[in-house]
Design a protein around this motif. Structure first.
Motif, PDB file in Angstrom:
ATOM      1  N   THR A 101       0.833  -1.212   0.000  1.00 17.49           N
ATOM      2  CA  THR A 101       0.000   0.000   0.000  1.00 17.49           C
ATOM      3  C   THR A 101       0.862   1.253   0.000  1.00 17.49           C
ATOM      4  N   ASP A 134      -4.496  -3.417   0.849  1.00 20.10           N
ATOM      5  CA  ASP A 134      -4.302  -4.242  -0.351  1.00 20.10           C
ATOM      6  C   ASP A 134      -4.528  -5.729  -0.146  1.00 20.10           C
ATOM      7  N   MET A 171      -5.918  -0.700  -3.196  1.00 22.04           N
ATOM      8  CA  MET A 171      -4.888  -0.511  -4.202  1.00 22.04           C
ATOM      9  C   MET A 171      -5.175  -1.333  -5.459  1.00 22.04           C
ATOM     10  N   VAL A 184       0.520   0.219  -5.942  1.00 23.93           N
ATOM     11  CA  VAL A 184       1.490   0.808  -5.025  1.00 23.93           C
ATOM     12  C   VAL A 184       2.718   1.290  -5.777  1.00 23.93           C
TER      13      VAL A 184
END
Length: 278
Positions: free
Chosen positions: A13, A227, A244, A262
């Motif tokens: 993330t 995530d 994400m 990310v």
């Protein structure tokens, strides 16, 4: 705009594969806080392995160990260790089912040697940020202590690896009444399945509640970024759920917003779109 409380997972993330925070990630945290928003880490990592490069960004509080530890400026608001007899029971069950473990404590991380061998040969799905991180820790030589050095004073959680999903399922007969299982993303060709057990009733969302109470804030004014499925507690708690682009599909189904991956600085770009940087 009304000021928000923003909660950021770390691996997958804020950063990827143990890389330092990017320039844009640093800018996002710094500017959002300068504009009056509060920004928190909300991670599965235990405090000793969060890392100075991340902490130096500056945060208004930290949720660590998947919600088992919450602090603000060194002031501990919540800390919940599993008793040692429970740790030993869990290890016994896992070992009987050919699963290898890492124990996460206030002092550090202690691993089965077989776990490291399995990690070295694993080929993770790119969406499995936890397995990617553990492999990168080995590659970088980040110190993990052997199980025989484990002090035996309780732990926050246990992470596991297995060569089969069937073995993981078998252990649920003994532990699922007291623990939530998180099994991270995998493919049909996966040979190393990884996950963690978290005590029921303790998760990242509970940590968010504690920090909202501390700051006198409403949960509807929170924004969570994550995530993987150990972020699900954040998503069920947050006012706005941001997932994400590299996240597992199950978490994306919980999202209000799916931002960039990310490695494309999704946190920064979503901060900007939400007006946190201006």
């Amino acid at each position: 705009m009304k000021k928000k409380l923003i909660f950021l997972d770390i691996d997958g993330t804020l950063i990827f594969a143990m890389a330092p925070p990017s320039v844009l990630a640093r800018e996002a945290v710094s500017k959002a806080r300068a504009n009056g928003h509060k920004v928190f880490l909300c991670t599965g990592r235990n405090m000793p392995v969060i890392g100075k490069e991340i902490l130096d960004l500056g945060f208004d509080g930290i949720i660590a160990s998947a919600g088992s530890h919450v602090e603000v400026n060194g002031n501990i608001l919540f800390d919940s260790l599993l008793p040692e007899d429970v740790i030993q029971e869990c290890l016994s069950v896992f070992h009987e089912h050919r699963m290898y473990c890492r124990i996460e404590t206030p002092e550090g991380i202690y691993t089965d040697p077989q776990m490291e061998l399995l990690l070295k040969t694993a080929k993770p799905d790119k969406g499995n940020s936890e397995l990617v991180r553990m492999q990168k820790e080995l590659e970088l030589g980040i110190h993990m202590q052997p199980y025989e050095n484990y002090p035996g004073k309780g732990a926050y959680k246990i992470c596991f690896t297995s060569t089969t999903l069937e073995d993981i399922e078998e252990t649920k007969k003994y532990l699922a009444d007291r623990f939530d299982y998180v099994v991270h993303a995998y493919r049909d060709s996966t040979t190393c399945f990884n996950g963690e057990i978290i005590p029921k009733g303790i998760h990242k969302g509970k940590g968010m509640e504690i920090l909202c109470q501390y700051y006198g804030a409403d949960l509807k004014d929170t924004v969570a970024f994550g995530d993987s499925m150990n972020d699900s507690g954040m998503m069920t708690t947050a006012g706005i759920r941001v997932v994400m682009g590299n996240a597992c599909d199950e978490l994306k189904e919980m999202a209000d917003v799916v931002c960039e991956c990310v490695w494309d600085d999704g946190v920064y770009h979503e901060f900007k779109r939400m007006g946190f940087l201006s």
